[in-house]
Design a protein around this motif. Structure first.
Motif, PDB file in Angstrom:
ATOM      1  N   LEU A  21     -27.718 -65.181  31.219  1.00 36.73           N
ATOM      2  CA  LEU A  21     -28.022 -65.860  32.331  1.00 36.73           C
ATOM      3  C   LEU A  21     -27.719 -65.303  33.632  1.00 36.73           C
ATOM      4  CD1 LEU A  21     -28.007 -69.603  31.412  1.00 36.73           C
ATOM      5  CD2 LEU A  21     -30.064 -68.170  31.577  1.00 36.73           C
ATOM      6  N   GLY A  22     -26.275 -64.850  33.544  1.00 34.64           N
ATOM      7  CA  GLY A  22     -25.633 -64.205  34.685  1.00 34.64           C
ATOM      8  C   GLY A  22     -26.219 -63.041  35.122  1.00 34.64           C
ATOM      9  N   TYR A  23     -26.806 -62.213  34.276  1.00 37.19           N
ATOM     10  CA  TYR A  23     -27.723 -60.963  34.557  1.00 37.19           C
ATOM     11  C   TYR A  23     -29.175 -61.341  34.681  1.00 37.19           C
ATOM     12  CZ  TYR A  23     -23.720 -57.746  33.995  1.00 37.19           C
ATOM     13  OH  TYR A  23     -22.605 -56.987  34.173  1.00 37.19           O
ATOM     14  N   ARG A  24     -29.562 -62.321  35.080  1.00 40.47           N
ATOM     15  CA  ARG A  24     -31.003 -62.705  35.081  1.00 40.47           C
ATOM     16  C   ARG A  24     -31.796 -61.857  36.094  1.00 40.47           C
ATOM     17  NH1 ARG A  24     -28.175 -66.867  36.695  1.00 40.47           N
ATOM     18  NH2 ARG A  24     -28.234 -67.757  38.936  1.00 40.47           N
ATOM     19  N   GLU A  25     -30.838 -61.584  37.438  1.00 41.62           N
ATOM     20  CA  GLU A  25     -31.851 -60.553  38.262  1.00 41.62           C
ATOM     21  C   GLU A  25     -32.157 -59.305  37.784  1.00 41.62           C
ATOM     22  OE1 GLU A  25     -32.794 -61.223  41.185  1.00 41.62           O
ATOM     23  OE2 GLU A  25     -32.119 -63.543  41.055  1.00 41.62           O
ATOM     24  N   GLU A  26     -31.144 -58.646  36.901  1.00 38.06           N
ATOM     25  CA  GLU A  26     -31.395 -57.364  36.208  1.00 38.06           C
ATOM     26  C   GLU A  26     -32.538 -57.443  34.984  1.00 38.06           C
ATOM     27  OE1 GLU A  26     -27.480 -57.156  38.161  1.00 38.06           O
ATOM     28  OE2 GLU A  26     -28.407 -58.578  36.911  1.00 38.06           O
ATOM     29  N   LEU A  27     -32.796 -58.632  34.877  1.00 38.54           N
ATOM     30  CA  LEU A  27     -33.781 -58.870  33.559  1.00 38.54           C
ATOM     31  C   LEU A  27     -35.372 -59.099  34.137  1.00 38.54           C
ATOM     32  CD1 LEU A  27     -31.949 -61.283  31.432  1.00 38.54           C
ATOM     33  CD2 LEU A  27     -32.437 -59.113  30.696  1.00 38.54           C
ATOM     34  N   ARG A  28     -35.211 -59.064  35.248  1.00 39.44           N
ATOM     35  CA  ARG A  28     -36.620 -59.217  35.983  1.00 39.44           C
ATOM     36  C   ARG A  28     -37.464 -58.000  35.817  1.00 39.44           C
ATOM     37  NH1 ARG A  28     -36.982 -63.417  39.484  1.00 39.44           N
ATOM     38  NH2 ARG A  28     -35.178 -64.397  40.430  1.00 39.44           N
ATOM     39  N   GLY A  29     -38.914 -58.137  35.256  1.00 39.56           N
ATOM     40  CA  GLY A  29     -39.664 -57.039  34.868  1.00 39.56           C
ATOM     41  C   GLY A  29     -39.430 -56.402  33.547  1.00 39.56           C
ATOM     42  N   GLN A  30     -38.547 -57.199  32.667  1.00 39.49           N
ATOM     43  CA  GLN A  30     -38.164 -56.365  31.269  1.00 39.49           C
ATOM     44  C   GLN A  30     -38.713 -57.588  30.289  1.00 39.49           C
ATOM     45  OE1 GLN A  30     -34.896 -53.791  30.807  1.00 39.49           O
ATOM     46  NE2 GLN A  30     -33.714 -55.026  32.321  1.00 39.49           N
ATOM     47  N   ARG A  31     -39.684 -58.553  30.562  1.00 40.74           N
ATOM     48  CA  ARG A  31     -39.921 -59.401  29.361  1.00 40.74           C
ATOM     49  C   ARG A  31     -40.431 -58.774  28.251  1.00 40.74           C
ATOM     50  NH1 ARG A  31     -43.512 -64.908  30.250  1.00 40.74           N
ATOM     51  NH2 ARG A  31     -43.382 -65.364  28.034  1.00 40.74           N
ATOM     52  N   SER A  32     -41.279 -57.732  28.574  1.00 37.92           N
ATOM     53  CA  SER A  32     -41.908 -57.111  27.112  1.00 37.92           C
ATOM     54  C   SER A  32     -40.921 -56.491  26.797  1.00 37.92           C
ATOM     55  CB  SER A  32     -43.198 -56.466  27.758  1.00 37.92           C
ATOM     56  OG  SER A  32     -42.568 -55.337  28.520  1.00 37.92           O
ATOM     57  N   ARG A  33     -40.067 -55.690  27.111  1.00 42.49           N
ATOM     58  CA  ARG A  33     -39.236 -54.900  26.519  1.00 42.49           C
ATOM     59  C   ARG A  33     -38.094 -55.956  25.830  1.00 42.49           C
ATOM     60  NH1 ARG A  33     -36.935 -51.696  30.358  1.00 42.49           N
ATOM     61  NH2 ARG A  33     -38.270 -49.860  29.526  1.00 42.49           N
ATOM     62  N   VAL A  34     -37.804 -56.873  26.397  1.00 39.68           N
ATOM     63  CA  VAL A  34     -36.878 -58.037  25.745  1.00 39.68           C
ATOM     64  C   VAL A  34     -37.645 -58.568  24.594  1.00 39.68           C
ATOM     65  CG1 VAL A  34     -35.351 -60.168  25.962  1.00 39.68           C
ATOM     66  CG2 VAL A  34     -35.358 -58.317  27.765  1.00 39.68           C
ATOM     67  N   LEU A  35     -38.526 -58.904  24.567  1.00 38.48           N
ATOM     68  CA  LEU A  35     -39.398 -59.649  23.439  1.00 38.48           C
ATOM     69  C   LEU A  35     -39.501 -58.614  22.291  1.00 38.48           C
ATOM     70  CD1 LEU A  35     -42.085 -61.917  25.136  1.00 38.48           C
ATOM     71  CD2 LEU A  35     -39.901 -62.531  24.273  1.00 38.48           C
ATOM     72  N   ARG A  36     -39.830 -57.403  22.510  1.00 40.82           N
ATOM     73  CA  ARG A  36     -39.945 -56.457  21.669  1.00 40.82           C
ATOM     74  C   ARG A  36     -38.607 -56.311  20.646  1.00 40.82           C
ATOM     75  NH1 ARG A  36     -41.660 -52.977  24.566  1.00 40.82           N
ATOM     76  NH2 ARG A  36     -39.801 -51.417  24.545  1.00 40.82           N
ATOM     77  N   LEU A  37     -37.660 -56.081  21.671  1.00 50.14           N
ATOM     78  CA  LEU A  37     -36.159 -55.803  21.012  1.00 50.14           C
ATOM     79  C   LEU A  37     -35.737 -56.957  20.354  1.00 50.14           C
ATOM     80  CD1 LEU A  37     -34.964 -53.136  23.521  1.00 50.14           C
ATOM     81  CD2 LEU A  37     -36.070 -52.593  21.359  1.00 50.14           C
ATOM     82  N   ALA A  38     -36.101 -58.165  20.830  1.00 50.28           N
ATOM     83  CA  ALA A  38     -35.412 -59.360  20.269  1.00 50.28           C
ATOM     84  C   ALA A  38     -36.048 -59.413  18.924  1.00 50.28           C
ATOM     85  CB  ALA A  38     -36.097 -60.341  21.265  1.00 50.28           C
TER      86      ALA A  38
END
Length: 253
Positions: free
Chosen positions: A61-78
């Motif tokens: 949550l503390g790095y949420r700004e750096e996560l913007r625009g990475q939803r598809s990558r995060v879901l795939r790697l998750a």
């Protein structure tokens, strides 16, 4: 566990949450601490894993700004992290306890080596990233590599953050800070999935979970806010010292 020992476990959780958010390898702080206070190795591992889940979430949550625009990558790697974590947790549960006691020293040693070489690894990663900022897609091998990191994280977890940073930094075309944000999310999934399995079927010390969990949340938030200002050499030295103590404890008991 005495009040002083409980306080020290909380402080270890703070340190682990901070280190996991900034670098990875926080387990090398909490796991040896639990062993020192007489918690059996497998119970210490599963309780530590569950206890670090809130800290992983706080760091993400503390790095949420750096996560913007990475939803598809995060879901795939998750998906890779979830499958790997489940496999690693099952391995921990089905293998005899003696096997874990025999393997853990090697895993701690591997974690220490990764922590020591991490600056050089990060520099190589940075140079690669600078040389291919326009690369459109992640390398094909990132997903299976993240899967293997998940297996390792579900089984033990020390230095899984360093492993993930190596994979993401080399295989994903983005800045290290953005990769660190993804790393924190993936580590949260690994700890969460393994922790869920352990909570259902393993011998968990819930007092230890509560103590580490409380500390790791504070550490996760602290790491996200001021982690870039913390001296990495000092953090690395602390991990190595505690890891060496853990090796001595494991090899002499």
């Amino acid at each position: 566990m005495s009040p002083l020992e409980s306080l020290l476990v909380v402080l270890a959780g703070v340190a682990a949450g901070t280190i996991n958010t900034v670098v990875g390898s926080g387990t090398l702080i909490t796991f040896p601490t639990l062993l020192t206070f007489g918690v059996p190795p497998v119970t210490a591992n599963v309780s530590n894993n569950i206890g670090l889940v809130p800290g992983s979430v706080a760091g993400a949550l503390g790095y949420r700004e750096e996560l913007r625009g990475q939803r598809s990558r995060v879901l795939r790697l998750a998906s890779a992290s979830i499958l790997g974590a489940a496999a690693g947790a099952v391995l921990l549960l089905v293998l005899p306890e003696g096997a874990f006691a025999a393997i853990v020293p090697a895993l701690i040693l591997l974690g220490l080596v990764l922590v020591v070489v991490q600056p050089r690894l990060s520099e190589r990663v940075r140079r690669r990233a600078e040389g291919r900022e326009a690369a459109p897609a992640d390398a094909w091998w990132v997903w299976p590599a993240v899967l293997l990191c998940g297996v390792y994280g579900g089984y033990f977890g020390a230095a899984q953050g360093v492993l993930l940073m190596g994979v993401l930094g080399i295989g994903v075309a983005q800045s290290l800070q953005h990769s660190n944000a993804v790393k924190n999310v993936l580590a949260a999934f690994v700890n969460g999935v393994a922790g869920l399995i352990f909570a259902v079927v393993a011998d968990v010390d819930w007092r230890v979970v509560a103590l580490i969990g409380a500390g790791s949340v504070v550490g996760g938030l602290l790491g996200a806010r001021v982690g870039r200002r913390l001296p990495p050499t000092g953090l690395r030295a602390a991990i190595v010292v505690v890891g060496v103590v853990a090796l001595v404890v494991l090899l002499t008991t």
